[in-house]
Motif scaffolding. Structure first.
Motif, PDB file in Angstrom:
ATOM      1  N   TYR A 125      -7.120  -3.982  -9.570  1.00  0.00           N
ATOM      2  CA  TYR A 125      -6.185  -4.909  -8.923  1.00  0.00           C
ATOM      3  C   TYR A 125      -5.584  -4.198  -7.469  1.00  0.00           C
ATOM      4  O   TYR A 125      -5.231  -2.951  -7.538  1.00  0.00           O
ATOM      5  N   THR A 126      -5.583  -4.763  -6.400  1.00  0.00           N
ATOM      6  CA  THR A 126      -5.102  -4.471  -5.071  1.00  0.00           C
ATOM      7  C   THR A 126      -4.874  -5.400  -4.261  1.00  0.00           C
ATOM      8  O   THR A 126      -5.120  -6.571  -4.311  1.00  0.00           O
ATOM      9  N   HIS A 127      -3.843  -5.083  -3.362  1.00  0.00           N
ATOM     10  CA  HIS A 127      -3.289  -6.114  -2.283  1.00  0.00           C
ATOM     11  C   HIS A 127      -4.477  -6.553  -1.493  1.00  0.00           C
ATOM     12  O   HIS A 127      -5.009  -5.915  -0.990  1.00  0.00           O
TER      13      HIS A 127
ATOM     14  N   GLU B  51       0.943  -1.153   0.055  1.00  0.00           N
ATOM     15  CA  GLU B  51       0.039   0.015  -0.019  1.00  0.00           C
ATOM     16  C   GLU B  51       0.941   1.311   0.081  1.00  0.00           C
ATOM     17  O   GLU B  51       1.974   1.081  -0.300  1.00  0.00           O
TER      18      GLU B  51
ATOM     19  N   ARG C  40     -11.350   2.248   0.751  1.00  0.00           N
ATOM     20  CA  ARG C  40     -11.220   1.019  -0.182  1.00  0.00           C
ATOM     21  C   ARG C  40     -12.243   0.144   0.131  1.00  0.00           C
ATOM     22  O   ARG C  40     -12.910  -0.361  -1.129  1.00  0.00           O
TER      23      ARG C  40
ATOM     24  N   GLU D  51      -8.684  -8.681  -5.579  1.00  0.00           N
ATOM     25  CA  GLU D  51      -7.555  -8.526  -4.416  1.00  0.00           C
ATOM     26  C   GLU D  51      -6.426  -9.616  -4.973  1.00  0.00           C
ATOM     27  O   GLU D  51      -6.252 -10.769  -4.354  1.00  0.00           O
TER      28      GLU D  51
ATOM     29  N   PHE E 212      -4.115   1.033  -6.033  1.00  0.00           N
ATOM     30  CA  PHE E 212      -4.756   0.351  -6.867  1.00  0.00           C
ATOM     31  C   PHE E 212      -4.222   0.575  -8.297  1.00  0.00           C
ATOM     32  O   PHE E 212      -3.751   1.434  -8.921  1.00  0.00           O
TER      33      PHE E 212
ATOM     34  N   ASN F 248      -4.650   3.427   0.496  1.00  0.00           N
ATOM     35  CA  ASN F 248      -4.339   1.996  -0.165  1.00  0.00           C
ATOM     36  C   ASN F 248      -3.989   2.324  -1.802  1.00  0.00           C
ATOM     37  O   ASN F 248      -4.443   3.678  -2.188  1.00  0.00           O
TER      38      ASN F 248
END
Length: 288
Positions: free
Chosen positions: A196-198, A181, A210, A226, A188, A186
């Motif tokens: 997409y994101t952690h 992050e 988020r 995710e 993306f 956060n």
């Protein structure tokens, strides 16, 4: 930012200049506490339930027990806004520490947690929302329990300061190239219409915005995945953006001196920001 005069301390209301704690205070000496920053729009607390739920998750994680329930905390903060006659855009900062006690590393017995909250005016970052921001990448040097919104923010502070020193808004953090992050947001990546994101593991703070963005994506039929991406993936991205209570949905147009795509905010981030503004009941404003 300007601070409002009335604060909430230990469930009561008083003038900010009268707030005092002993120097042996565990939040001060150990970072032994948690906090929340809740966005306020024209006196309305936004994503209120999400923030209070997260506060209690953090309290549980570090074994601090407070007397107040979630509803009582919400009532106190609502009253704090009313007592200050706040009608502007701003924030409420709420902090809970384990309390004041003789300095020992183990938990002191029979200590009452210290809790206080205050309000500040805070304008929206309209220029950043319209034009995007620049960022850098840095190695993630934080502890392993980032899901707790604790007071231990020195690595975050250093990352944000490094970014600011290079004329950037944020630092994108990574572990051996895998993006987690940002310093206080956060992050993306958008590729082929997918966001997409952690994953929401202990390595990141699951931001309230988020969570809202995931909801917006579902409503707009935008795939929300995710799945961690890498630093190498960044410059193949169609778009990037970051989110936080103070940033909203903020487009990233440059990372480490290189443009993302054409260096302009993307379509997906724009749609998500529009959904945010609708959800938060924001008035349309003209950027000057």
């Amino acid at each position: 930012m300007s601070m409002y005069p009335i604060i909430m301390s230990q469930g009561k209301f008083t003038h900010k200049d009268s707030l005092t704690f002993p120097y042996e205070e565990r939040g001060l000496q150990f970072g032994d506490g948690v906090y929340e920053v809740i966005r306020i729009y024209e006196g309305r607390l936004y994503l209120f339930n999400e923030h209070i739920d997260r506060l209690f998750r953090s309290l549980d994680a570090i074994q601090i027990k407070i007397q107040q329930s979630k509803e009582e905390i919400k009532s106190l903060l609502t009253e704090l806004v009313a007592r200050n006659n706040m009608e502007q855009d701003g924030l409420v900062y709420l902090q809970v520490s384990r309390g004041s006690a003789t300095r020992i590393h183990t938990f002191p017995e029979d200590t009452v947690p210290n809790m206080y909250a205050y309000l500040e005016n805070a304008a929206r970052n309209l220029n950043g929302i319209e034009n995007g921001v620049k960022t850098i990448t840095l190695r993630d040097e934080r502890w392993q329990n980032c899901y707790i919104k604790s007071l231990n923010l020195l690595p975050n502070v250093l990352a944000k300061q490094t970014a600011a020193g290079q004329g950037c808004y944020e630092a994108i953090l990574h572990e051996d190239g895998l993006v987690t992050e940002c310093g206080s947001s956060n992050v993306f990546l958008v590729k082929e219409g997918k966001v997409y994101t952690h994953p929401a593991t202990n390595r990141i703070l699951k931001g309230c915005v988020r969570m809202a963005v995931e909801r917006f994506c579902n409503e707009l039929d935008i795939p929300f995945i995710e799945e961690a991406f890498t630093v190498n993936d960044i410059h193949e991205a169609d778009e990037m953006f970051l989110t936080s209570s103070m940033s909203e949905v903020l487009p990233i147009i440059q990372v480490d001196g290189k443009l993302i795509k054409d260096g302009k905010p993307g379509v997906i981030s724009g749609k998500l920001q529009e959904a945010y503004e609708k959800d938060a009941q924001l008035k349309l404003e003209t950027i000057k």
